[in-house]
Write a protein that holds these residues in place. Sequence first.
Motif, mmCIF file in Angstrom:
data_model
loop_
_atom_site.group_PDB
_atom_site.id
_atom_site.type_symbol
_atom_site.label_atom_id
_atom_site.label_comp_id
_atom_site.label_asym_id
_atom_site.label_seq_id
_atom_site.Cartn_x
_atom_site.Cartn_y
_atom_site.Cartn_z
ATOM 1 N N PRO A 18 0.802 -1.233 0.000
ATOM 2 C CA PRO A 18 0.000 0.000 0.000
ATOM 3 C C PRO A 18 0.835 1.283 0.000
ATOM 4 C CG PRO A 18 -0.920 -1.570 1.543
ATOM 5 C CD PRO A 18 0.362 -2.166 1.048
ATOM 6 N N LEU A 19 1.949 1.300 0.720
ATOM 7 C CA LEU A 19 2.794 2.497 0.733
ATOM 8 C C LEU A 19 3.454 2.711 -0.622
ATOM 9 C CD1 LEU A 19 3.799 4.828 2.409
ATOM 10 C CD2 LEU A 19 5.654 3.382 3.222
ATOM 11 N N HIS A 20 3.859 1.616 -1.271
ATOM 12 C CA HIS A 20 4.434 1.739 -2.606
ATOM 13 C C HIS A 20 3.385 2.256 -3.588
ATOM 14 C CE1 HIS A 20 6.913 -0.370 -6.008
ATOM 15 N NE2 HIS A 20 6.734 0.911 -6.222
ATOM 16 N N ALA A 21 2.153 1.802 -3.437
ATOM 17 C CA ALA A 21 1.073 2.275 -4.313
ATOM 18 C C ALA A 21 0.837 3.772 -4.123
ATOM 19 C CB ALA A 21 -0.206 1.492 -4.029
ATOM 20 N N ILE A 22 0.928 4.239 -2.886
ATOM 21 C CA ILE A 22 0.760 5.677 -2.629
ATOM 22 C C ILE A 22 1.894 6.462 -3.273
ATOM 23 C CG2 ILE A 22 0.804 7.441 -0.813
ATOM 24 C CD1 ILE A 22 -0.731 5.411 0.953
ATOM 25 N N LEU A 23 3.121 5.979 -3.112
ATOM 26 C CA LEU A 23 4.269 6.664 -3.710
ATOM 27 C C LEU A 23 4.174 6.673 -5.228
ATOM 28 C CD1 LEU A 23 7.167 5.291 -1.488
ATOM 29 C CD2 LEU A 23 6.203 7.592 -1.451
ATOM 30 N N LEU A 24 3.653 5.603 -5.801
ATOM 31 C CA LEU A 24 3.534 5.511 -7.254
ATOM 32 C C LEU A 24 2.430 6.423 -7.798
ATOM 33 C CD1 LEU A 24 4.679 4.058 -9.701
ATOM 34 C CD2 LEU A 24 3.030 2.239 -9.308
ATOM 35 N N ALA A 25 1.508 6.817 -6.944
ATOM 36 C CA ALA A 25 0.384 7.648 -7.390
ATOM 37 C C ALA A 25 0.786 9.095 -7.634
ATOM 38 C CB ALA A 25 -0.736 7.599 -6.354
ATOM 39 N N PHE A 26 1.881 9.568 -7.079
ATOM 40 C CA PHE A 26 2.211 10.985 -7.163
ATOM 41 C C PHE A 26 2.965 11.427 -8.414
ATOM 42 C CE2 PHE A 26 1.081 10.855 -2.725
ATOM 43 C CZ PHE A 26 0.476 12.083 -2.543
ATOM 44 N N PRO A 27 3.930 10.690 -8.946
ATOM 45 C CA PRO A 27 4.687 11.223 -10.085
ATOM 46 C C PRO A 27 3.835 11.562 -11.304
ATOM 47 C CG PRO A 27 5.887 9.410 -9.123
ATOM 48 C CD PRO A 27 4.552 9.451 -8.451
ATOM 49 N N PHE A 28 2.872 10.725 -11.648
ATOM 50 C CA PHE A 28 2.074 11.013 -12.846
ATOM 51 C C PHE A 28 1.343 12.355 -12.769
ATOM 52 C CE2 PHE A 28 -2.191 10.610 -14.839
ATOM 53 C CZ PHE A 28 -1.788 10.949 -16.114
ATOM 54 N N PRO A 29 0.542 12.642 -11.734
ATOM 55 C CA PRO A 29 -0.141 13.937 -11.748
ATOM 56 C C PRO A 29 0.819 15.118 -11.635
ATOM 57 C CG PRO A 29 -0.705 12.708 -9.760
ATOM 58 C CD PRO A 29 0.098 11.813 -10.621
ATOM 59 N N LEU A 30 1.929 14.943 -10.937
ATOM 60 C CA LEU A 30 2.877 16.052 -10.822
ATOM 61 C C LEU A 30 3.574 16.326 -12.154
ATOM 62 C CD1 LEU A 30 4.323 15.290 -7.284
ATOM 63 C CD2 LEU A 30 2.885 17.216 -7.941
ATOM 64 N N PHE A 31 4.007 15.266 -12.836
ATOM 65 C CA PHE A 31 4.634 15.472 -14.148
ATOM 66 C C PHE A 31 3.607 15.922 -15.189
ATOM 67 C CE2 PHE A 31 8.097 12.428 -12.711
ATOM 68 C CZ PHE A 31 9.016 13.438 -12.506
#
Length: 184
Positions: free
Chosen positions: A56-69
Amino acid sequence: MHRAGAAQPSFRVPAETTRAARSFFLSRWRAAVGFSEKGYAVVAVSAPGALPPLHPLHAILLAFPFPLFLGALLSDVAYGRSFELQWANFSSWLIAGGLLVGAFAVIWALVDLLRGGRAHRGRLALYFAVLLAMWVLGFINALVHAKDAWATMPEGLYLSVVTTVLAVAAAWMGYSRSRPGKAT
């Protein structure tokens, strides 16, 4: 803890019920593992294609780069149309945020790659390579955006497009891992 004189609660099940339940579960177990009255049959089944789901923590970390980029890409497009310097500043900060959270996702993917079994090594290596490429190109994009705003176009826009596409690919690969009960 009960006092010496207090009545103990009774959790006993009648012997007939336990014998019937034991017989039922043993018959189911025998059928599942291939046991017969004549002997045993042992079968080992392995599913090398199934990856464990994301932590779950990896999934949260993976969720951020796409919307930021993606936000950086959109602010680059806005800067390219209006030449308002604040859009270039927005883009720089969004890229920095994507790099910060993306670095933790890359580290987590590296740990998964090193801890993963041999059957999963190829898919995990590809996932790690896409995440690493996203982060490296995002870092180059951050260096390009560190220049004067007028000097960032068009290469900053092109790098933002490629970085966003890699972020989508990494998120897709990460979230498409098999779920319990489904084979990939």
